[in-house]
Design a protein around this motif. Sequence first.
Motif: not given
Length: 241
Positions: A23-32, A50-61
């Motif tokens: 349904e969508a394309s999502l770019s999730i930024p990160y810093v290490r 639903s899966c993109l929401r999980k991907k964003a929350l995984q990166e938050v974690g």
Amino acid sequence: MAELVPIPQKQYTCPYCHERPIEASLSIPYVRGLLIAYQIGYRRFMGCRSCLRKKALQEVGVSGLVGWFSITAAVVNPILISYNLGQAVFVRPTPKRLRRHLHQLGLPEHPGLFDLTAIAYAMAAKMVMADGTAEEAEISIAATLGRDWLPDFEENEFRQVLSYHRDLPEVKDMALILRDVLDEAGKEHLWQYLNAIAEADGKRAFAERKLLRIVAQNLKIKPKQLQNAQNTDSETSSVAD
């Protein structure tokens, strides 16, 4: 060249749950943070909301655990965590962005006829950059074999795709999408093409071997070269023990 026949379907299936449509394309930024240095970037995902929401929350974690270990990272990380939390909450369909990103992969908005050459450009670019460097030997073999395989393969166009390889989705995600698009012969041919690129400099780096395993796994194929390499690795480990 093997004839490639897409599997008939009305919509692309989400490569993560294999249940709902993309349904969508999502770019999730990160810093290490790396103590005296830092790494900043983003990963692009295409899937159901639903899966993109999980991907964003995984990166938050992950960012909450390893995003602090440099001065710059400690400053930037709270901003990115807040941004990704916002993205997770407000994931919406992005038809225009999704159409553009599918086009970069050689896939039309709806499954049917697809641009195999664009698929080859994208996957080859990811393989060339698997170890972090664009080696001319790998670029040359990608272009040579690409022209042998696909009559409309143009080296200049491939180099353009290579220049924005960071904007392409992760290769493991591309392989998951292509699993439902290519027939078995097409999957095998694509993997053999990527394997030849990896071997162009006379060796396959660890990152390249890992990428080839992931592509094979996500395409659901078992190339003989991959099985032989795994057997060799096992024998080497046994000798070392």
